[in-house]
Enzyme design. Sequence first.
Site, PDB file in Angstrom:
ATOM      1  N   ARG A 236     -12.111  -4.405 -24.728  1.00 21.88           N
ATOM      2  CA  ARG A 236     -12.117  -4.925 -23.375  1.00 21.88           C
ATOM      3  C   ARG A 236     -12.362  -3.850 -22.311  1.00 21.88           C
ATOM      4  O   ARG A 236     -12.536  -4.141 -21.126  1.00 21.88           O
ATOM      5  CB  ARG A 236     -10.765  -5.586 -23.111  1.00 21.88           C
ATOM      6  CG  ARG A 236     -10.860  -6.736 -22.143  1.00 21.88           C
ATOM      7  CD  ARG A 236      -9.498  -7.364 -22.005  1.00 21.88           C
ATOM      8  NE  ARG A 236      -9.508  -8.368 -20.966  1.00 21.88           N
ATOM      9  CZ  ARG A 236      -8.667  -8.394 -19.957  1.00 21.88           C
ATOM     10  NH1 ARG A 236      -7.741  -7.479 -19.836  1.00 21.88           N
ATOM     11  NH2 ARG A 236      -8.742  -9.355 -19.055  1.00 21.88           N
TER      12      ARG A 236
ATOM     13  N   GLN B  80      14.306  11.553  -7.709  1.00 24.01           N
ATOM     14  CA  GLN B  80      15.547  10.877  -7.396  1.00 24.01           C
ATOM     15  C   GLN B  80      16.466  10.832  -8.609  1.00 24.01           C
ATOM     16  O   GLN B  80      16.028  11.030  -9.738  1.00 24.01           O
ATOM     17  CB  GLN B  80      15.271   9.433  -6.964  1.00 24.01           C
ATOM     18  CG  GLN B  80      14.399   9.278  -5.733  1.00 24.01           C
ATOM     19  CD  GLN B  80      14.399   7.846  -5.195  1.00 24.01           C
ATOM     20  OE1 GLN B  80      15.447   7.215  -5.060  1.00 24.01           O
ATOM     21  NE2 GLN B  80      13.222   7.321  -4.906  1.00 24.01           N
TER      22      GLN B  80
ATOM     23  N   HIS C 180       6.132  14.603   0.315  1.00 26.60           N
ATOM     24  CA  HIS C 180       6.864  15.851   0.048  1.00 26.60           C
ATOM     25  C   HIS C 180       7.348  15.795  -1.410  1.00 26.60           C
ATOM     26  O   HIS C 180       7.941  14.801  -1.822  1.00 26.60           O
ATOM     27  CB  HIS C 180       8.047  15.985   1.015  1.00 26.60           C
ATOM     28  CG  HIS C 180       8.644  17.353   1.007  1.00 26.60           C
ATOM     29  ND1 HIS C 180       8.522  18.227   2.069  1.00 26.60           N
ATOM     30  CD2 HIS C 180       9.337  18.021   0.051  1.00 26.60           C
ATOM     31  CE1 HIS C 180       9.132  19.358   1.765  1.00 26.60           C
ATOM     32  NE2 HIS C 180       9.626  19.263   0.546  1.00 26.60           N
TER      33      HIS C 180
ATOM     34  N   HIS D 213       9.285  15.409  -4.428  1.00 23.49           N
ATOM     35  CA  HIS D 213      10.703  15.099  -4.638  1.00 23.49           C
ATOM     36  C   HIS D 213      10.887  14.081  -5.753  1.00 23.49           C
ATOM     37  O   HIS D 213       9.953  13.387  -6.143  1.00 23.49           O
ATOM     38  CB  HIS D 213      11.331  14.573  -3.345  1.00 23.49           C
ATOM     39  CG  HIS D 213      10.914  13.165  -2.986  1.00 23.49           C
ATOM     40  ND1 HIS D 213       9.655  12.852  -2.506  1.00 23.49           N
ATOM     41  CD2 HIS D 213      11.576  11.992  -3.069  1.00 23.49           C
ATOM     42  CE1 HIS D 213       9.579  11.546  -2.279  1.00 23.49           C
ATOM     43  NE2 HIS D 213      10.719  10.993  -2.616  1.00 23.49           N
TER      44      HIS D 213
ATOM     45  N   CYS E 174       8.412  15.225   8.735  1.00 25.35           N
ATOM     46  CA  CYS E 174       8.861  14.867   7.376  1.00 25.35           C
ATOM     47  C   CYS E 174      10.375  15.027   7.252  1.00 25.35           C
ATOM     48  O   CYS E 174      10.911  16.102   7.515  1.00 25.35           O
ATOM     49  CB  CYS E 174       8.163  15.768   6.352  1.00 25.35           C
ATOM     50  SG  CYS E 174       8.918  15.701   4.714  1.00 25.35           S
TER      51      CYS E 174
ATOM     52  N   ASN F  84       8.922   9.254  -8.498  1.00 23.94           N
ATOM     53  CA  ASN F  84       7.800   8.383  -8.142  1.00 23.94           C
ATOM     54  C   ASN F  84       6.801   9.256  -7.424  1.00 23.94           C
ATOM     55  O   ASN F  84       7.110   9.825  -6.376  1.00 23.94           O
ATOM     56  CB  ASN F  84       8.227   7.268  -7.176  1.00 23.94           C
ATOM     57  CG  ASN F  84       9.085   6.217  -7.835  1.00 23.94           C
ATOM     58  OD1 ASN F  84       8.928   5.923  -9.010  1.00 23.94           O
ATOM     59  ND2 ASN F  84      10.011   5.643  -7.077  1.00 23.94           N
TER      60      ASN F  84
ATOM     61  N   SER G 208       7.293   6.841  -0.627  1.00 23.22           N
ATOM     62  CA  SER G 208       7.088   6.701   0.806  1.00 23.22           C
ATOM     63  C   SER G 208       6.946   8.043   1.514  1.00 23.22           C
ATOM     64  O   SER G 208       6.752   8.102   2.712  1.00 23.22           O
ATOM     65  CB  SER G 208       8.215   5.874   1.426  1.00 23.22           C
ATOM     66  OG  SER G 208       9.468   6.276   0.937  1.00 23.22           O
TER      67      SER G 208
ATOM     68  N   HIS H  81       5.770  21.355   1.821  1.00 22.60           N
ATOM     69  CA  HIS H  81       5.374  19.960   1.965  1.00 22.60           C
ATOM     70  C   HIS H  81       4.058  19.662   1.243  1.00 22.60           C
ATOM     71  O   HIS H  81       3.795  18.525   0.848  1.00 22.60           O
ATOM     72  CB  HIS H  81       5.232  19.647   3.465  1.00 22.60           C
ATOM     73  CG  HIS H  81       4.970  18.201   3.773  1.00 22.60           C
ATOM     74  ND1 HIS H  81       5.968  17.249   3.744  1.00 22.60           N
ATOM     75  CD2 HIS H  81       3.829  17.538   4.128  1.00 22.60           C
ATOM     76  CE1 HIS H  81       5.448  16.059   4.065  1.00 22.60           C
ATOM     77  NE2 HIS H  81       4.161  16.203   4.304  1.00 22.60           N
TER      78      HIS H  81
ATOM     79  N   CYS I   7      11.417  18.029   4.743  1.00 20.87           N
ATOM     80  CA  CYS I   7      11.114  19.444   4.979  1.00 20.87           C
ATOM     81  C   CYS I   7      12.360  20.202   5.442  1.00 20.87           C
ATOM     82  O   CYS I   7      13.248  19.623   6.074  1.00 20.87           O
ATOM     83  CB  CYS I   7       9.990  19.580   6.015  1.00 20.87           C
ATOM     84  SG  CYS I   7       8.327  19.426   5.318  1.00 20.87           S
TER      85      CYS I   7
END
Lengths: 343, 343
Positions: B23, B165, B161, B163, B47, B150, B158, B110, B50
């Site tokens: 496919r 979690q 920078h 990062h 930001c 993410n 969102s 950043h 930062c």
Amino acid sequence: MEDHPHRRFNALTGEWVLVSPHRAKRPWQGQIEKSEQEKRPEYDPGCYLCPGNERAGGYLNPKYDSTFVFVNDFSALMEKSPAGSEKDGELFQAESESGICKVICFSPRHDLTIPQMEVDAIRKVVDLWCDEYRQIGAEPFIHYVQIFENKGSMMGCSNPHPHGQIWASSSMPVEPMKEQSRQSDYYNRHGRALLTDYVEAEVKKKSRVVFENEHFVALVPYWAVWPFETMLAPKRRVANLLELTDAEKQSFAAAYRELTIIYDNLFEVSFPYSAGIHQAPTDGKDHPEWHLHMHFYPPLLRSATVKKFMVGYEMLANAQRDITPETSAARLREQSRVHYSQR
Amino acid sequence: MEDHPHRRFNALTGEWVLVSPHRAKRPWQGQIEKSEQEKRPEYDPGCYLCPGNERAGGYLNPKYDSTFVFVNDFSALMEKSPAGSEKDGELFQAESESGICKVICFSPRHDLTIPQMEVDAIRKVVDLWCDEYRQIGAEPFIHYVQIFENKGSMMGCSNPHPHGQIWASSSMPVEPMKEQSRQSDYYNRHGRALLTDYVEAEVKKKSRVVFENEHFVALVPYWAVWPFETMLAPKRRVANLLELTDAEKQSFAAAYRELTIIYDNLFEVSFPYSAGIHQAPTDGKDHPEWHLHMHFYPPLLRSATVKKFMVGYEMLANAQRDITPETSAARLREQSRVHYSQR
Ligand SMILES: O=P(O)(O)O[C@H]1O[C@H](CO)[C@@H](O)[C@H](O)[C@H]1O
Ligand SMILES: O=P(O)(O)O[C@H]1O[C@H](CO)[C@@H](O)[C@H](O)[C@H]1O
């Protein structure tokens, strides 16, 4: 508990969802989606789903005037997959898989969507689902028939012409399998179908019901994952589409329309979603544990352009939602039943 | 079988994935993503991650010069969630859930991402993960610590920078729970860890290995769902981060860097993904069945702008992929180890 982080049990799959109601307040600085407001023509000469047009491989669509079904030109599953399996210990196991993939055009009109169609036209879609479920399900090598719709480019839908799909397979897919084992287990213990009891309880409780008509109810499941996820289910237990009466099919079409009008009205946008019907497998057995239902999984969260991302924590750990199912149901309930484009 | 539709068993979760290799040829007329090519400044006054800047609620970031961790200003889980549960028969069950959510800045810069950082700087991220796992895991009410990242706005991130979690919870989330029960079952039957055997077998087979260094291997799992999904795992069994030796942590940092350079080079774009570490729960028990590993789930399919949509069939029925894990591994393997921006 309602206002604090808690987790809820999904009785249909056996999994949990994390609910974080207080989190709905966080500001959004992330990706903004394109909103799908374009006006489309009734007929698009470049659309491979419009009547009379050419598809991949040179196939010609008939000049159909209600619904139209054909075998997917890029089927993920094929009828004649060479049999075989691979097994190297218990860590490497594969099996050949056969199946049938079809595309269903809901209407000859390129510019319509379900909420903009008449109940009688939607009824023809329901009838086609029934015919296909009967016909595909009768193939001895097919054991499960998955009918679904991807609506909107946000949901990977590559053509806005109103259409859905059917992917039928020789083995039972993962999600219906979870529901099958939970429903069987419940049936063995109670002699009743899990979802029949669930739907009855929700109709009494009312807080998660979006609307009812004579034979169907639309509700936000207690364990909903997507912000405005809903389930459409008949009030009477039917294991599959073929057990629906004529009147029930009409109610199904009306409910499909009403729910999608409500969705469109929520953010005044053509509301994207994936939806699909879960019903008994076509394995020749009786399935008194199965109660047919249709899931709607829409991604939008706060507006026409801000969606819920199922990423990071959700992919690696656990489904998570910000607003409670009760709040979502209340917001859907209060929407007008007249499509915003008609007002 | 390789070239035909088949399904593969995921020994780690007990679920199946449908593979439709033929496919990959279908044309794509659907949604095109924005590609993330913007140049960012080393320091962005707007930001909230930062150094020295203000966050939500008026908190001030220190002028940190390597990593920085703080409690998420919009935590989905909170330490003091009022206890309680709801139970109305077996269809309506909920429980209060407590936890801790933190944000980890990987660098004060950043404009960087992991593949653009030096191994020693990434090593500081690994060390911080260890510290946090130890400290959060020592809280008596925390039983599972989920570390994840993410990356990219396509993955709901969102803020660009660099990062990650941590979401730690009192109950064990759904996905690690699946792996836990499969690993326990295997351990009870074999007296060995499932993933230790799996990693050894893959290193011998080679076809799905992307690269190895002294202590770690990067591979495309036999049962991978996402087109370029990978797993990063130590060759020696460790149940959690705290069991890694100093040399292993250094190898982990180097492998994290090498894998993300390969990803960026594949389509010459900052490659979006969700990644996260699965390891033993912090429930005070011994976990000889657990073998720590890091999953990478990147959404891109054919180019920097065409992703795989996990919708419709995937949401309602079964995970599905178009290219085989072996083809993906081969494509990743052949990428340069020098980041495209440096060439
Ligand atoms: O916390 P963030 O980065 O704002 O939010 C992002 O990651 C969370 C955890 O994976 C998800 O629940 C959100 O949907 C996503 O947008
Ligand atoms: O078949 P389509 O509409 O081109 O493709 C869409 O639906 C399929 C079934 O849900 C998914 O596998 C694809 O990722 C999605 O883009």
